[in-house]
Design an enzyme around this catalytic site. Structure first.
Site, PDB file in Angstrom:
ATOM      1  N   ARG A   1       0.823  -1.223   0.000  1.00 58.67           N
ATOM      2  CA  ARG A   1       0.000   0.000   0.000  1.00 58.67           C
ATOM      3  C   ARG A   1       0.851   1.265   0.000  1.00 58.67           C
ATOM      4  NH1 ARG A   1      -4.173  -1.400   4.635  1.00 58.67           N
ATOM      5  NH2 ARG A   1      -2.298  -2.507   5.218  1.00 58.67           N
TER       6      ARG A   1
ATOM      7  N   LYS B   1      -0.361 -19.487   4.932  1.00 55.83           N
ATOM      8  CA  LYS B   1      -1.258 -19.833   6.023  1.00 55.83           C
ATOM      9  C   LYS B   1      -1.606 -18.565   6.819  1.00 55.83           C
ATOM     10  CE  LYS B   1       0.257 -21.272   9.995  1.00 55.83           C
ATOM     11  NZ  LYS B   1       0.978 -20.474  11.007  1.00 55.83           N
TER      12      LYS B   1
ATOM     13  N   ASP C   1       2.459 -24.860   3.541  1.00 54.29           N
ATOM     14  CA  ASP C   1       2.747 -25.236   4.927  1.00 54.29           C
ATOM     15  C   ASP C   1       4.268 -25.328   4.929  1.00 54.29           C
ATOM     16  OD1 ASP C   1       3.524 -26.677   7.212  1.00 54.29           O
ATOM     17  OD2 ASP C   1       1.503 -27.447   7.414  1.00 54.29           O
ATOM     18  N   HIS C   2       4.933 -24.289   5.430  1.00 51.18           N
ATOM     19  CA  HIS C   2       6.379 -24.220   5.177  1.00 51.18           C
ATOM     20  C   HIS C   2       7.139 -25.381   5.820  1.00 51.18           C
ATOM     21  CE1 HIS C   2       6.674 -22.282   9.146  1.00 51.18           C
ATOM     22  NE2 HIS C   2       7.967 -22.563   9.112  1.00 51.18           N
TER      23      HIS C   2
ATOM     24  N   LYS D   1      10.892 -28.050   4.671  1.00 44.84           N
ATOM     25  CA  LYS D   1      12.133 -28.222   5.451  1.00 44.84           C
ATOM     26  C   LYS D   1      12.837 -29.493   4.991  1.00 44.84           C
ATOM     27  CE  LYS D   1      10.441 -25.844   9.588  1.00 44.84           C
ATOM     28  NZ  LYS D   1      11.349 -24.768   9.929  1.00 44.84           N
TER      29      LYS D   1
ATOM     30  N   GLU E   1       9.136 -23.819  21.127  1.00 42.72           N
ATOM     31  CA  GLU E   1       9.827 -22.578  20.730  1.00 42.72           C
ATOM     32  C   GLU E   1      10.161 -21.761  21.974  1.00 42.72           C
ATOM     33  OE1 GLU E   1       8.312 -20.694  16.812  1.00 42.72           O
ATOM     34  OE2 GLU E   1       6.526 -21.313  17.878  1.00 42.72           O
TER      35      GLU E   1
ATOM     36  N   ASP F   1      -2.430 -22.118  14.981  1.00 37.81           N
ATOM     37  CA  ASP F   1      -1.173 -21.610  14.426  1.00 37.81           C
ATOM     38  C   ASP F   1      -0.211 -22.750  14.075  1.00 37.81           C
ATOM     39  OD1 ASP F   1       0.640 -19.456  13.785  1.00 37.81           O
ATOM     40  OD2 ASP F   1       1.750 -19.955  15.608  1.00 37.81           O
TER      41      ASP F   1
ATOM     42  N   HIS G   1       1.150 -27.529  10.722  1.00 37.14           N
ATOM     43  CA  HIS G   1       2.492 -28.122  10.757  1.00 37.14           C
ATOM     44  C   HIS G   1       2.532 -29.477  11.477  1.00 37.14           C
ATOM     45  CE1 HIS G   1       3.406 -24.185   9.398  1.00 37.14           C
ATOM     46  NE2 HIS G   1       3.557 -23.605  10.562  1.00 37.14           N
TER      47      HIS G   1
ATOM     48  N   LYS H   1       4.893 -21.699  22.875  1.00 37.76           N
ATOM     49  CA  LYS H   1       5.835 -20.584  22.817  1.00 37.76           C
ATOM     50  C   LYS H   1       6.396 -20.326  24.213  1.00 37.76           C
ATOM     51  CE  LYS H   1       4.160 -18.483  18.662  1.00 37.76           C
ATOM     52  NZ  LYS H   1       5.215 -18.833  17.698  1.00 37.76           N
TER      53      LYS H   1
END
Ligand code: BG6
Length: 503
Positions: free
Chosen positions: A50, A156, A185-186, A190, A224, A243, A248, A348
């Site tokens: 933007r 996602k 879905d990263h 991997k 994480e 999430d 994942h 997390k």
């Protein structure tokens, strides 16, 4: 990384071209692909956003981002000089038809230059409420095409629940065929995750053991140390279940649980994975509290630094009911897995950043060694460490050297860094390259996404309708709430952390 080089003229349009994902992942990945000659000379990247940028300002910003985030460090000035000529910027306001008209002009100009076989790849790295609108605008402004010439890559989260995922699938299906839709879905990009297919289906050793007769339970743990890192606004509506688990972790579970595909082909592999999701035991409302545990972090200390509790993070409600930790016990109701628990957990601000899959095998049928000899007895385990350590460990019992018969577990280790001296591509390099080749193997198919939502919806609904009164219930730098230990301990197991090296 694939050997073949893609020489089809390609135009990438990145919606979210000034956003975080582009900055950290997409721009460095495209630069690295270019530097390794995986992109044709006839290619363009059009970053959109933007904000107004002059082309040279945008290029400079991308250069800084790549310098900061590329796995290969700073750009090579000679390559950069060539690469930046392919980098353009277009100001897009999603509500303004004129800006799409301008984009169409730029795209058509490039297509004329590159020739009729030019392919378009639209990458939607924007907030999910814009996915549908952008797809419709592309269609309206005749920017779409057929399976050979046009693909759309969707980041996602794909939907916020089953209903919204179905709506989005329906909307996209009116504009694109399934072969044109690349749902990211990263985790699937991997290196270690891709290796799970090779490990399971290129070795004859494990398949005979890969079932309820020999495996006692499976754990998938993605922990994480980071908190929500300025993404509080997004995370408030997501939480750990949406999430991480819906996408994942369930994808990792599918890779462990799937039957052998007949061939290495996108639909064949995705068929086998969706079968796992469909075989998973649905949760009855009364089972949820004993099968699914949630948690939220409070403040604490991480590596000597004081960190905020979740409710004090930017964009987070001070009475938030969003879970930052989830642990769930799943079952797969089929012949291979009947009765074998699959425990998954993610969270997390935990004590360690690590993604590991642990397959615990059943105990030996009869013990012949004295109790003293087997004081540190452990059943065989296979530990697939996805990150940060990249390894596969088989834990076996061995006699400890010495005059006594004493056993202890040791690891037979395949370690990427010790085995290969080539670098590991980032997940986004693999995924962007696959999208340019038209290989959907590592992307989510519409029915997979819906099946995963269907599975987690009863938990989402139960948690939303029944607020937790114990939040926050784990301090930063811990292993999550105590109930998560109890979830697995009541079955006689415990969560594994990264195993110790051979002593
Ligand atoms: C993303 C989540 O999909 O995956 C993040 O939205 C999470 O919350 C991230 O931190 C983890 O990815 P990785 O590759 O760092 O394990």
């Amino acid at each position: 990384m694939k050997k073949k080089k893609n020489l089809i003229p390609t135009i990438f349009v990145i919606f979210g071209g000034t956003g975080d994902l582009n900055k950290r992942k997409l721009a460095p990945a495209l630069y690295n692909l270019y530097a390794e000659s995986y992109l044709p000379e006839k290619f363009s990247i059009i970053g959109t956003g933007r904000t107004h940028f002059e082309e040279n300002q945008y290029r400079e910003m991308m250069r800084e981002n790549i310098n900061q985030f590329s796995r290969n460090g700073e750009v090579n000035p000679a390559y950069w000089e060539r690469f930046e000529k392919h980098l353009n910027y277009a100001e897009i306001d999603i509500d303004s038809p004129q800006t799409f008209e301008n984009l169409a002009q730029t795209v058509n100009g490039l297509k004329e230059k590159y020739g009729p076989d030019t392919q378009m790849i639209y990458y939607l790295a924007v907030a999910p409420n814009f996915f549908g609108k952008i797809a419709q605008s592309l269609h309206k402004h005749k920017l779409t095409g057929n399976e050979q010439t046009c693909r759309i890559v969707i980041e996602k989260p794909f939907g916020n629940d089953l209903e919204s995922a179905k709506e989005l699938n329906l909307l996209l299906s009116k504009i694109f065929t399934e072969k044109q839709i690349y749902r990211i879905d990263h985790y699937l990009g991997k290196e270690t995750v891709q290796n799970m297919m090779a490990f399971r289906f290129a070795n004859s050793l494990f398949e005979p053991l890969w079932n309820r007769n020999h495996i006692e339970h499976v754990q998938i743990s993605v922990t994480e140390q980071l908190g929500v890192e300025g993404r509080g606004g997004y995370y408030e509506d997501a939480g750990a279940l949406r999430d991480m688990i819906q996408n994942h972790l369930l994808q990792l579970l599918c890779l462990v649980g799937m039957e052998a595909p007949i061939r290495f082909n996108a639909d064949e592999i995705r068929d086998r994975k969706v079968e796992v999701l469909r075989a998973m035991r649905p949760f009855k409302p009364e089972e949820i509290s004993s099968h699914a545990i949630r948690g939220q972090y409070s403040k604490g200390w991480v590596e000597g630094k004081e960190v905020l509790g979740y409710r004090d993070e930017d964009g987070v409600d001070e009475n938030s009911n969003t879970e930052t930790f989830a642990a769930i016990k799943f079952f797969i109701d089929n012949w291979r897995w009947q009765g074998i628990p699959f425990y998954v957990r993610t969270g997390k601000r935990l004590n360690q950043t690590s993604s590991i899959i642990t397959i615990q095998f059943k105990d030996v049928p009869h013990h012949i060694f004295s109790n003293k000899a087997i004081e540190s007895w452990q059943q065989n385990r296979l530990i697939i460490s996805i990150q940060p350590e990249m390894s596969i460990r088989l834990q076996v019992q061995a006699k400890r050297p010495g005059l006594k018969m004493a056993l202890n577990p040791v690891d037979m280790v395949f370690d990427y860094h010790g085995t290969y001296d080539v670098g590991t591509p980032e997940a986004y390099e693999t995924l962007l390259l696959d999208a340019t080749y038209g290989d959907q193997t590592l992307f989510m198919r519409g029915d997979q996404v819906e099946a995963a939502w269907e599975l987690v919806m009863p938990i989402i609904n139960a948690w939303e309708n029944n607020k937790s009164i114990s939040f926050p219930n784990y301090p930063a730098d811990s292993w999550g709430p105590e109930e998560a230990e109890a979830l697995i301990a009541k079955d006689g197991f415990h969560w594994f952390t990264l195993p110790l090296k051979n002593k």
